[in-house]
Scaffold this active site. Structure first.
Site, PDB file in Angstrom:
ATOM      1  N   GLY A  49     -45.341 -58.250  32.818  1.00 15.05           N
ATOM      2  CA  GLY A  49     -44.321 -57.439  33.458  1.00 15.05           C
ATOM      3  C   GLY A  49     -44.345 -56.036  32.894  1.00 15.05           C
ATOM      4  N   HIS A 100     -35.021 -53.237  31.075  1.00 19.47           N
ATOM      5  CA  HIS A 100     -35.678 -51.952  30.790  1.00 19.47           C
ATOM      6  C   HIS A 100     -35.120 -50.838  31.678  1.00 19.47           C
ATOM      7  CE1 HIS A 100     -38.732 -52.545  27.777  1.00 19.47           C
ATOM      8  NE2 HIS A 100     -39.240 -53.586  28.404  1.00 19.47           N
ATOM      9  N   GLN A 129     -41.336 -47.655  31.024  1.00 17.66           N
ATOM     10  CA  GLN A 129     -42.348 -47.911  29.995  1.00 17.66           C
ATOM     11  C   GLN A 129     -43.597 -47.046  30.175  1.00 17.66           C
ATOM     12  OE1 GLN A 129     -41.986 -52.392  30.561  1.00 17.66           O
ATOM     13  NE2 GLN A 129     -42.608 -52.203  28.421  1.00 17.66           N
ATOM     14  N   HIS A 168     -35.899 -59.486  31.640  1.00 16.43           N
ATOM     15  CA  HIS A 168     -36.478 -58.582  30.641  1.00 16.43           C
ATOM     16  C   HIS A 168     -36.800 -57.224  31.274  1.00 16.43           C
ATOM     17  CE1 HIS A 168     -39.216 -57.826  27.070  1.00 16.43           C
ATOM     18  NE2 HIS A 168     -39.668 -56.936  27.944  1.00 16.43           N
ATOM     19  N   GLU A 169     -37.484 -57.242  32.422  1.00  9.87           N
ATOM     20  CA  GLU A 169     -37.893 -55.988  33.064  1.00  9.87           C
ATOM     21  C   GLU A 169     -36.707 -55.228  33.649  1.00  9.87           C
ATOM     22  OE1 GLU A 169     -40.698 -54.907  32.290  1.00  9.87           O
ATOM     23  OE2 GLU A 169     -41.526 -56.805  31.597  1.00  9.87           O
ATOM     24  N   CYS A 206     -43.013 -57.488  24.177  1.00 13.43           N
ATOM     25  CA  CYS A 206     -42.855 -56.313  25.032  1.00 13.43           C
ATOM     26  C   CYS A 206     -44.042 -55.384  24.828  1.00 13.43           C
ATOM     27  CB  CYS A 206     -41.551 -55.605  24.671  1.00 13.43           C
ATOM     28  SG  CYS A 206     -41.204 -54.157  25.679  1.00 13.43           S
ATOM     29  N   LEU A 207     -44.564 -54.849  25.930  1.00 10.38           N
ATOM     30  CA  LEU A 207     -45.692 -53.924  25.839  1.00 10.38           C
ATOM     31  C   LEU A 207     -45.308 -52.633  25.115  1.00 10.38           C
ATOM     32  CD1 LEU A 207     -47.300 -54.437  29.360  1.00 10.38           C
ATOM     33  CD2 LEU A 207     -48.034 -55.403  27.165  1.00 10.38           C
TER      34      LEU A 207
END
Length: 177
Positions: free
Chosen positions: A50, A143, A55, A139-140, A97-98
């Site tokens: 994701g 963000h 991000q 989660h996304e 997380c990226l």
């Protein structure tokens, strides 16, 4: 999968990761399609399941994800997603997380969610999700509101994880010199 150019993924503590993203407007259409393709390329290359627009430095309410098996990709693009219902039943799943690479922790969230969004063609969509997809969606979407998975941890766990991440980043930058 897509072969669009990849984008740099911003790492904690980039300020945009803590800002609330603006809704995608009608005039954003062509730009958003290109951005979504590049975000998918970036997500697959990372690799991740994701990625939210903040991000990659875009303060837009846009999310891409794919929780399918690698050999059978099923990319999803969600424009202006919002959680419209969540179960009272909770589930714990390990998250990473990226924007905080290499850091993982168990996070408790609603086990099931219903998300309303627009597809790239502008059509209204709704999805009911559980398991990994429910976690990824939450989660996304977090963000897009400037919330990171670490915000769902105890202060002690959060501080330990972030301290470890920053120390690793410092070491990497020293090694790169």
């Amino acid at each position: 999968m897509t072969d669009a150019p990849i984008l740099p993924i911003l790492l904690h503590p980039a300020p945009i990761l803590r800002a609330k993203a603006r809704a995608v407007a009608e005039g954003d259409g062509p730009r958003v399609s290109d951005l979504a393709a590049r975000m998918l390329s970036t997500m697959y290359k990372a690799p991740g399941i994701g990625l939210a627009a903040p991000q990659v430095g875009e303060a837009l309410r846009l999310v891409v994800l794919d929780v399918a098996k690698e050999e059978d990709p099923a990319p999803m693009v969600l424009v202006n997603p919002e959680i419209v219902a969540a179960s009272t039943e909770l589930a714990v799943r390990e998250e990473g997380c990226l924007s905080l690479p290499g850091q993982y922790a168990d996070v408790e969230r609603p086990a099931r969610v219903k998300v309303r969004y627009r597809a790239l063609d502008g059509s209204r969509q709704e999805i009911e999700a559980e398991d990994l997809l429910a976690t990824c969606l939450q989660h996304e979407i977090d963000h897009l509101d400037g919330v990171m998975f670490t915000d769902h941890l105890s202060i002690l766990k959060r501080n330990m994880l972030i301290k470890k991440f920053l120390k690793e980043q410092k070491l990497k930058s020293r090694e790169a010199m």
